[in-house]
Design an enzyme around this catalytic site. Structure first.
Site: not given
Ligand code: DGL
Length: 263
Positions: A11-12, A43-44, A74-76, A184, A186
């Site tokens: 993930d970021s 990252y968003g 991570c969705n982004t 997201c 997070h």
């Protein structure tokens, strides 16, 4: 690489550890390696090219460590880079996307909210899914600007967090949503805070369980599930300080290792 090789997750930053929890709960005997690219979070707000380059770097690092499958927690990164990763690397790659479909199918108010990063909400993959499932309902999309840096600092209960969450949920409450999609990885760490602000009839959903189930299915299809008698090795690496990861995962402190690493 064998069936007892680890599942690689990145993930970021610290957020994808919410996905790790679902994976570990579902498959407790699987070894895992988690990479938190906190140095480059969030990252968003980055360009798609930057997100692709970071996702490639993280995937390479996990492959180098002998992982048998990659989970992009991570969705982004998923919505911007999953096609490139799947074309470039020769191992199964699982992604995570906002759970729009279950929310759209179950909403009684015909109104849902989606909280995600700018990178996810502006991606072509997100638009395609949203268009397919939300024709008949109204959707309030909100960019959770500033939330990830606060979570990275373990400031879940700070006044600033409370203020931002109130601001971001206000238009959703006005729109009478009954489902809030956390887009997201997070954000599941904010569920207790969100529950205090949102009306009781709002169901909060995220994609963690679905990702864990999908990971299990794909491992099964490839004959890569770990032997049931193996004792798992649960490693976490961050390229910043270990404090936030340790704090978020304190319930697992007896069995995990958290280290700083340059990657
Ligand atoms: N955890 C990430 C996600 O699921 C990224 C957040 C960020 O770095 O902006 O989108």
């Amino acid at each position: 690489m064998s069936n007892n090789s680890p599942i690689g997750i990145f993930d970021s930053g610290v957020g994808g550890s919410s996905i790790w929890q679902e994976i570990h709960q579902l498959m407790p005997n699987e070894s895992t390696i988690y990479l938190a690219d906190s140095k480059n979070a969030p990252y968003g707000n980055k360009t798609q090219e930057e997100i692709i380059a970071l996702s490639v770097k993280n995937t390479q690092a996990l492959i180098h460590k002998g992982c048998k499958i990659i989970v992009v927690a991570c969705n982004t990164a998923t919505t911007n880079a999953i096609d490139v990763l799947r074309n470039k690397f020769d191992l199964p790659i699982i992604g995570i996307e906002p759970a729009i479909k279950p929310a759209a199918v179950q909403t009684k108010h015909k109104s849902i909210g989606i909280l995600a990063t700018k990178g996810t909400l502006s991606s072509a993959l997100f638009h395609k899914t949203a268009k397919e499932f939300t024709k008949e309902i109204s959707v309030v999309e909100i960019v959770g600007e500033g939330l990830v840096p606060l979570i990275e600092k373990d400031a879940l209960d700070s006044a600033k967090m409370k203020k931002l969450l109130k601001e971001y949920t206000a238009p959703m409450i006005v729109a009478n949503i009954d489902y809030l999609v956390l887009g997201c990885s997070h954000y599941p760490y904010l569920i207790p805070q969100l529950q205090k602000i949102l009306p009781k009839n709002v169901t909060i959903i995220d994609s963690g369980q679905a990702v864990a189930k999908q990971t299990q299915n794909v491992l099964q299809q490839h004959n890569l599930l770990a032997d049931t008698r193996t004792r798992p090795n649960l490693q976490f690496f961050t390229n910043t300080k270990v404090d936030t990861l340790k704090s978020l995962l304190k319930a697992f402190s007896e069995k995990i290792q958290v280290e700083s690493l340059i990657f």
